[in-house]
Each structure stands twice: as C-alpha cells, then as structure tokens.
Design a protein around this motif. Structure first.
Motif, PDB file in Angstrom:
ATOM      1  N   ASP A  54      19.702 -34.988  19.721  1.00 60.01           N
ATOM      2  CA  ASP A  54      19.436 -33.563  19.965  1.00 60.01           C
ATOM      3  C   ASP A  54      18.850 -32.941  18.695  1.00 60.01           C
ATOM      4  N   SER A  98      18.869 -35.660  28.722  1.00 55.40           N
ATOM      5  CA  SER A  98      19.525 -34.737  27.799  1.00 55.40           C
ATOM      6  C   SER A  98      19.844 -35.403  26.467  1.00 55.40           C
ATOM      7  N   SER A 139      19.118 -27.879  26.769  1.00 49.69           N
ATOM      8  CA  SER A 139      20.000 -27.654  27.912  1.00 49.69           C
ATOM      9  C   SER A 139      19.426 -26.658  28.917  1.00 49.69           C
ATOM     10  N   PHE A 178      19.519 -37.998  34.362  1.00 53.88           N
ATOM     11  CA  PHE A 178      19.572 -36.698  33.698  1.00 53.88           C
ATOM     12  C   PHE A 178      20.404 -36.748  32.422  1.00 53.88           C
ATOM     13  N   TYR A 193      23.968 -31.414  36.845  1.00 50.86           N
ATOM     14  CA  TYR A 193      24.409 -30.639  35.679  1.00 50.86           C
ATOM     15  C   TYR A 193      25.403 -31.413  34.814  1.00 50.86           C
ATOM     16  N   SER A 196       8.860 -29.220  25.526  1.00 52.94           N
ATOM     17  CA  SER A 196      10.193 -29.033  24.960  1.00 52.94           C
ATOM     18  C   SER A 196      10.433 -29.969  23.787  1.00 52.94           C
ATOM     19  N   VAL A 219      17.882 -27.970  32.287  1.00 57.10           N
ATOM     20  CA  VAL A 219      18.659 -28.450  33.426  1.00 57.10           C
ATOM     21  C   VAL A 219      18.569 -27.482  34.612  1.00 57.10           C
ATOM     22  N   SER A 244      24.320 -33.913  26.673  1.00 57.91           N
ATOM     23  CA  SER A 244      24.312 -32.768  25.767  1.00 57.91           C
ATOM     24  C   SER A 244      25.535 -32.772  24.861  1.00 57.91           C
ATOM     25  N   TYR A 280      23.759 -34.262  33.076  1.00 57.29           N
ATOM     26  CA  TYR A 280      22.949 -33.714  31.995  1.00 57.29           C
ATOM     27  C   TYR A 280      23.813 -33.357  30.789  1.00 57.29           C
ATOM     28  N   PHE A 281      24.952 -32.700  31.037  1.00 54.90           N
ATOM     29  CA  PHE A 281      25.778 -32.244  29.918  1.00 54.90           C
ATOM     30  C   PHE A 281      26.624 -33.355  29.313  1.00 54.90           C
TER      31      PHE A 281
END
Length: 464
Positions: A177, A129, A135, A125, A164, A271, A138, A171, A167-168
């Motif tokens: 990004d 990201s 975001s 994940f 999470y 996305s 997620v 991020s 994932y972040f």
C-alpha cells in the motif's frame, strides 16, 4: 401491543445512531481539555513529537452540533458526489441488461458453484487491494457483488461481503500500500514496502479467515433463507440490480461489459500510477454511464431518466456519509483529538515491550472510529509511535504493523468511514444489519492481529 413492543426493540436507524454519536462527541468536548500538537508545514502535515500543549478554546455551542452536519457534507462532498454519480451510471448500465446477463452467464458456466465463485472473487479483490489500489476503489465493484448475490439466490449482505471483505483483507494487511503504509513507513524512517514477507503471510491468513466466515454465512442462508440478516427482503429497494432470469447474453452486452471493465482498468491504472482518487473515479463512472447509453442506443432523455432514478436510490446513503463525517468534523473543531492521543501514549511508554506493542494495536483499533482515514491517522499517530517504539524497545516495523492492523480491522464496521457507508448505500444494506454480520469477523481479525503483533515482537521484526 406485541407489534408496538417489537417496534420499540428494533435496532435504531443509522441516522439515529450517528446523531447519538454526534451528541456524545459534543458532550466530550466539555470534559476533555482542548489541546494540540505542533505540525510540520512541509508536505503532508504531521505532528511534531513532544510538542503537545493545551490551548484556549471558545468551546462548542449547541448550534455547532447541527452546523457540523453541514460541514460534514462539505468535507465529504467528493464521496457523496461519487455515490450519486455511480448510482446513476450503474443504473444506466444495469438497464441494458449487460451486468445481469453477464453474471448469469458466469454462474451458469460455473454450474452454480457458489462457494467457488465467492472464494475466487474475494481472492481477486483481496490481491487488487494488497498491491496498492486505494480503498475508495472498492465502491466501484459493489454492484458486481450485488448482482452476483442475486444470481446465486443469496442476499445483499453476502454480495457486499464477497467483494468488500475480500478487498479489506488486502487493505488491512497493506502488503504494498503506497498510501497509508507508505506514509507510516516514511515517518518511521523505514524503506518503502520493507518487511513485506510477514505482511504477505498476514494477508493470506486474514483472507482465509474471511473466506471461511463468508462461506459459512452463504451456507446458512442457502439452507434457510429465513436466517438472512436482511429479513424477508434479501435485497432492499436501494440495491442496484434486478431479478430478471430470462436475459440472454448478447454481443451488445459483451461490448458494454468490455467498455465497463475498460473504464475500471483505466481507473486502476490511474490509481496506481497517477495518484487518482475519488474525483477521478466519479468522472470515470460518468463517462461509463454516457458511453453505455450510447452503445445501447438510448436517447438522451432515456439516459437522463435512468440516471436520475439510480441517483435517487443513493440519497439515503449520501446523507449518511455527510452525517458520519460531521462527527469527526465536530471533534476536530472541539480540539480534543490531539488531547486523546497524548493522554494515552504517555502511559504506554512505561509498559513492557510485548504489552506496549499490543497496547498500540488496541489503541489504533479504537482510534480508528475517530479518524477512519488511514493516511490521516498515520499523520497523527506515527510521529508519536516512532519514538514510543524506541522507548518500548520494539522495532519501528512492529509499530507500523500494529498501527496498520488497528487502522484496517475496525474500518469494516466504523460508521464514520465514508467508504463503508458508501458501500452500504450502493448495496442497500442498513448499517445496523451489517454490524450484526461483520462484528464477529472483526473479533476474529482482532485475534489474528494480536497473534501477528506478538510474532513481530518475538522475531524482532525488521529491518529496524
């Protein structure tokens, strides 16, 4: 008497905390002068540096406190709808037994190697990201983390953290990004995705720190379940999933899971290539819920009953999202956000280069509580950060990474983040419990961020 004392010492409910923040925002509007920057009218609105001026404002009245809650619901209607639709759709899929049986089969094949599973899932994940999947996506994967945590005898916090926080990590580093990083670099006049090597290194460091932190918590509650921050109830009644260990993974389960993964794959493609967001994700989940019910041969009435039961479990989180958004709505109506930005950035221009870069990073850590949207924050601060970086004699690329780190780190705890509150709603974890878990990690991430901002200044982080 002892019971009453414990009740008085209990952490306030998220509703209480958010309403308190709403009152603070309202009170600040009476002490902070109203002001605003001029903004461009072409494309995405961005502020014009040096255009700040005080404005006349009618001010906020007492009624505006409660009106902002309604406006918060309206402004975050797409997120609220997503949470309700996703809760209903996942409840339908979960009713087929496919997710639970699939995760159980995976755990059995991994022979219960919970740390390996947690690391692999977090890494996957994180990469998803880092390559630019927004975001909001997620939220769709949190049910998988919850079911995995159930199968591994953990708790809901661990289930959310595995997905999470992994994932972040991606991020916060924002390696590729196209949204927040893209906007920031565009405003700063930098080539898109330039400076990637340092962000790749940042990503791996953040991910390694996160994996170690999550695995440490997993070990703690595995050794002693009483040490779970969820207390005596590792999974709340709002959490999706069940504890049925007697499920057998069948061919029908496989077909339903393939359909589920295919739906998510379609969204990821949309996305990345079509600019899809929350609304399309909600539509994908509606399709998945209906399609899964058809594959499981549920009657239309059975589908509706299961869907509504799942949606009802998300109501608490849906209300939290609306109230959290109301805080930013109230501050915008009080016209104090631009005043805060201007009053802080003017003194920063007199600092030495290293201190100035670190001050930009720290400012964005806290400003993120007011404007949790990365793209929205970029539109407000980057037009000011760009000339500020020139005055501080630091590269614009350094200003971008300081901004992005500040934006990404505190997003994992800020109660004004619609994504976080949606994630917690789906996982059935109270915000207060999550903050107790995640705040030490925020401190660790902040140390990592500080180190990388210092490195960026020392190496004259380019290309400009």
């Amino acid at each position: 008497m002892k019971t009453r004392s414990i009740q008085r010492m209990a952490m306030p409910d998220a509703f209480v905390i958010l309403f308190g923040l709403l009152l603070v925002a309202w009170l600040l509007s009476f002490f902070i002068p109203s002001g605003q920057f001029e903004r461009t009218t072409e494309g995405r609105p961005t502020v014009i540096p040096g255009s700040f001026h005080l404005v006349e404002s009618s001010g906020l009245n007492f009624f505006d406190i409660f009106l902002s809650i309604q406006n918060g619901f309206i402004s975050s209607a797409n997120l609220i709808a997503l949470v309700l639709v996703m809760g209903g759709a996942i409840a339908v899929v979960e009713s087929t037994g496919a997710i639970n049986a699939g995760i159980k089969s995976l755990v059995d094949k991994a022979r219960g190697r919970k740390y390996l599973l947690a690391i692999v899932v977090s890494f996957v994940f994180g990469v998803v990201s880092a390559i630019g999947v927004g975001s909001n996506a997620v939220i769709a994967f949190i049910p998988l983390g919850i079911v995995l945590a159930r199968a591994l005898k953990l708790d809901a916090i661990a289930g959310i953290a595995i997905v999470y926080l992994g994932y972040f990590s991606g991020s916060a580093a924002a390696v590729f990004d196209p949204i927040t990083l893209g906007i920031a670099q565009s405003i700063a006049g930098l080539p898109l995705f330039s400076g990637a090597p340092l962000r790749v290194a940042l990503f791996f460091v953040l991910l390694a720190v996160t994996m170690a932190y999550v695995c440490r918590y997993i070990k703690r509650i595995s050794d002693d379940p009483a040490r779970s921050l969820m207390g005596n109830q590792p999974f709340s009644t709002e959490a999706i999933g069940s504890d049925d260990e007697n499920l057998t993974f069948t061919r029908r389960h496989l077909v339903i899971l393939i359909f589920f993964v295919a739906c998510l794959a379609v969204f990821i493609y949309g996305s990345l290539g079509l600019g899809w967001g929350v609304n399309e994700l909600s539509a994908i989940f509606m399709i998945n819920g209906i399609g899964s019910a058809a594959l499981a041969r549920f009657s239309p009435n059975e589908f509706v009953q299961m869907f509504m039961k799942g949606a009802k479990g998300m109501l608490y989180g849906a209300f939290i999202i609306g109230i959290a958004k109301g805080i930013t709505v109230l501050m915008a109506e009080g016209m104090i956000l631009d005043t805060v930005v201007n009053s802080i950035f003017v003194p920063l221009s007199t600092l030495p280069s290293m201190l100035g870069a670190l001050a930009v990073f720290v400012f964005n850590l806290f400003f993120n509580f007011l404007v949790p949207s990365g793209s929205g924050q970029a539109a407000v601060v980057m037009p000011i950060l760009t000339p500020l970086a020139d005055m501080l004699d630091i590269t614009r690329q350094t200003a971008v990474i300081a901004f992005k780190l500040g934006d990404g780190i505190t997003n994992i705890i800020t109660p004004t983040s619609g994504v976080l509150m949606s994630v917690l709603a789906v996982g059935g974890v109270p915000w207060s419990n999550w903050v107790r878990f995640a705040f030490p990690l925020v401190c660790l991430w902040t140390l990592v961020g500080t180190a990388f901002v210092v490195i960026a200044v020392l190496i004259n982080y380019g290309p400009f």
